[in-house]
Design a protein around this motif. Structure first.
Motif, PDB file in Angstrom:
ATOM      1  N   LYS A  75     -27.423  30.725  -6.396  1.00 14.64           N
ATOM      2  CA  LYS A  75     -26.581  30.612  -7.987  1.00 14.64           C
ATOM      3  C   LYS A  75     -27.543  30.882  -8.997  1.00 14.64           C
ATOM      4  CE  LYS A  75     -22.893  27.433  -7.627  1.00 14.64           C
ATOM      5  NZ  LYS A  75     -22.247  26.128  -8.197  1.00 14.64           N
ATOM      6  N   LEU A  91     -20.628  35.882 -17.045  1.00 16.22           N
ATOM      7  CA  LEU A  91     -20.472  35.152 -15.826  1.00 16.22           C
ATOM      8  C   LEU A  91     -19.929  33.630 -16.167  1.00 16.22           C
ATOM      9  CD1 LEU A  91     -20.741  35.056 -12.887  1.00 16.22           C
ATOM     10  CD2 LEU A  91     -23.183  34.101 -13.007  1.00 16.22           C
ATOM     11  N   ILE A  94     -19.670  30.620 -10.247  1.00 16.55           N
ATOM     12  CA  ILE A  94     -20.260  31.087  -8.969  1.00 16.55           C
ATOM     13  C   ILE A  94     -19.769  29.984  -7.908  1.00 16.55           C
ATOM     14  CG2 ILE A  94     -21.849  31.876  -7.458  1.00 16.55           C
ATOM     15  CD1 ILE A  94     -23.329  32.638 -10.034  1.00 16.55           C
ATOM     16  N   LEU A 110     -17.490  35.059  -7.343  1.00 17.09           N
ATOM     17  CA  LEU A 110     -17.805  35.423  -8.840  1.00 17.09           C
ATOM     18  C   LEU A 110     -16.609  35.435  -9.632  1.00 17.09           C
ATOM     19  CD1 LEU A 110     -20.579  38.067  -8.608  1.00 17.09           C
ATOM     20  CD2 LEU A 110     -20.838  35.659  -8.416  1.00 17.09           C
ATOM     21  N   TYR A 112     -15.980  36.056 -13.813  1.00 11.73           N
ATOM     22  CA  TYR A 112     -16.434  36.594 -15.048  1.00 11.73           C
ATOM     23  C   TYR A 112     -15.499  36.854 -16.014  1.00 11.73           C
ATOM     24  CZ  TYR A 112     -15.692  40.984 -12.497  1.00 11.73           C
ATOM     25  OH  TYR A 112     -14.891  42.041 -11.775  1.00 11.73           O
ATOM     26  N   ASN A 122     -12.945  39.006 -11.013  1.00 12.50           N
ATOM     27  CA  ASN A 122     -13.517  38.268  -9.968  1.00 12.50           C
ATOM     28  C   ASN A 122     -13.890  38.980  -9.017  1.00 12.50           C
ATOM     29  OD1 ASN A 122     -11.470  38.419  -7.905  1.00 12.50           O
ATOM     30  ND2 ASN A 122     -10.450  37.238  -9.558  1.00 12.50           N
TER      31      ASN A 122
END
Length: 132
Positions: A75, A91, A94, A110, A112, A122
């Motif tokens: 991460k 971001l 995670i 992910l 974001y 994502n």
């Protein structure tokens, strides 16, 4: 203003040329950002000749135990790389899907936000733990 003007456009990866007169196939909008993230996660630091600091060291975690410490390290590496090399996104999270862990697959999810449009995005990145 269109998304393309806000986010940009660039060559698709891998580069594809249908005809010399039309140039390379292009990506734009959120697809361009997803492609950029995917390339960054697949690139080892030091691998790019003209930008040796670019990339993410995910391959350093091949064959490592998938424990809490390793996942935290993954991460941190991903977050550092995104904050440094993908300035178009923030971001948000995670997470890991470990359903296929015994098959050697860790799905990295992910979440974001695209800064210029405030659009959520994502990406699910398949990380194969037993392949080089």
């Amino acid at each position: 203003m269109s998304l393309n003007q806000l986010i940009g456009s660039g060559w698709g990866f891998p580069p594809r040329f249908q005809r010399p007169s039309t140039g390379p196939a292009m990506q734009e909008d959120e697809a361009l950002i997803q492609q950029s993230l995917f390339i960054m996660l697949n690139t080892r630091t030091g691998e790019r000749l003209h930008n040796t600091a670019y990339g993410c060291n995910l391959k350093d975690y091949l064959f490592q135990p998938t424990d809490a410490e390793t996942l935290t390290d993954i991460k941190e590496d991903i977050a550092r790389s995104i904050s440094q090399y993908e300035k178009r996104v923030t971001l948000e999270e995670i997470t890991f899907n470990t359903d296929n862990l015994y098959d050697g697959l860790l799905n990295i999810q992910l979440s974001y936000r695209i800064k210029s449009t405030n659009q959520a995005g994502n990406l699910v990145f398949p990380f194969y733990l037993t392949e080089g």
